[in-house]
Write an enzyme that holds these catalytic residues in place. Structure first.
Site, PDB file in Angstrom:
ATOM      1  N   PRO A 144       0.696  -1.160   0.152  1.00  0.00           N
ATOM      2  CA  PRO A 144      -0.004   0.061  -0.010  1.00  0.00           C
ATOM      3  C   PRO A 144       0.805   1.395   0.001  1.00  0.00           C
ATOM      4  O   PRO A 144       0.798   2.054   0.818  1.00  0.00           O
ATOM      5  CB  PRO A 144      -0.951  -0.142   1.375  1.00  0.00           C
ATOM      6  CG  PRO A 144       0.007  -1.146   2.015  1.00  0.00           C
ATOM      7  CD  PRO A 144       0.681  -1.817   1.282  1.00  0.00           C
ATOM      8  N   CYS A 145       1.209   1.616  -1.250  1.00  0.00           N
ATOM      9  CA  CYS A 145       2.199   2.964  -1.155  1.00  0.00           C
ATOM     10  C   CYS A 145       1.285   3.873  -1.428  1.00  0.00           C
ATOM     11  O   CYS A 145       1.998   4.976  -0.897  1.00  0.00           O
ATOM     12  CB  CYS A 145       3.011   2.851  -2.380  1.00  0.00           C
ATOM     13  SG  CYS A 145       2.316   2.503  -3.872  1.00  0.00           S
ATOM     14  N   HIS A 146       0.019   3.897  -1.369  1.00  0.00           N
ATOM     15  CA  HIS A 146      -0.750   4.893  -1.446  1.00  0.00           C
ATOM     16  C   HIS A 146      -1.289   5.490   0.059  1.00  0.00           C
ATOM     17  O   HIS A 146      -1.743   6.492  -0.005  1.00  0.00           O
ATOM     18  CB  HIS A 146      -2.412   4.472  -2.151  1.00  0.00           C
ATOM     19  CG  HIS A 146      -3.079   3.350  -1.343  1.00  0.00           C
ATOM     20  ND1 HIS A 146      -2.518   1.995  -1.659  1.00  0.00           N
ATOM     21  CD2 HIS A 146      -3.866   3.323  -0.340  1.00  0.00           C
ATOM     22  CE1 HIS A 146      -3.339   1.217  -0.717  1.00  0.00           C
ATOM     23  NE2 HIS A 146      -4.221   1.935   0.013  1.00  0.00           N
TER      24      HIS A 146
END
Length: 181
Positions: A144-146
């Site tokens: 989850p880089c977001h």
């Protein structure tokens, strides 16, 4: 079932590769698998193809149907269900990149972390290097880089800031903007 993460050092030619597509509320997602482990999730076919050529030095593999279990997990995620995505991953990158991506996997659903937080977790004060590793994340959404934001704003995102905002709102980590009548 716990997610299994396999570190990988650039192997070639000894695996079963295929691609699949998933129709999501943010558009078609392009997934690449090697030996039934997810190795890439991109927002465009072009991005997936570029990743294949630059990392594995191969063309985008033939398409197969998306495994039903992963389709169910993604369906639940995009309905706003707080379900852990348990599909086995193979993170292909440098030791440093994999360390950063591992830190991303530890950001809880519904929360965010700053680039500085990730740098401190990885014992790296080079926040630009951390940002570059986050930007090179090959498995969007699931890694989850977001959930990584700048100290004074959303920061960047390979899928675009509208997609980042959508995902953070879906997870309850960001309030939707107020609409005035």
């Amino acid at each position: 079932m716990m997610r299994k993460i396999t570190p990988c050092i650039f192997e070639k030619g000894c695996s079963s590769l295929y691609s699949a597509k998933y129709q999501s509320p943010i558009g078609t997602l392009h997934l690449i698998f090697r030996n039934e482990r997810l190795i890439n999730l991109s927002f465009t076919e072009e991005s997936a193809s570029i990743w294949m050529k630059s990392v594995l030095r191969e063309a985008l593999p033939d398409e197969k149907p998306l495994p039903q279990e992963l389709a169910r997990e993604l369906d639940a995620y995009f309905r706003g269900k707080r379900v852990p995505l348990k599909w086995d991953l193979e993170l292909i990158g440098t030791d440093f990149q994999r360390r950063v991506w591992g830190a991303l996997l530890e950001i809880p659903y519904g929360t965010t972390a700053t680039y500085k937080d990730i740098g401190e977790k990885c014992r790296c004060r080079g926040y630009r290097a951390v940002g570059n590793a986050i930007g090179a994340n090959p498995i969007a959404i699931i890694v989850p880089c977001h959930r990584v934001v700048g100290a004074s704003g959303l920061g960047g995102f390979s899928g675009g800031l509208n997609v980042k905002r959508f995902l953070l709102e879906l997870e309850g980590a960001l309030s939707p903007p107020m609409h005035h009548a």
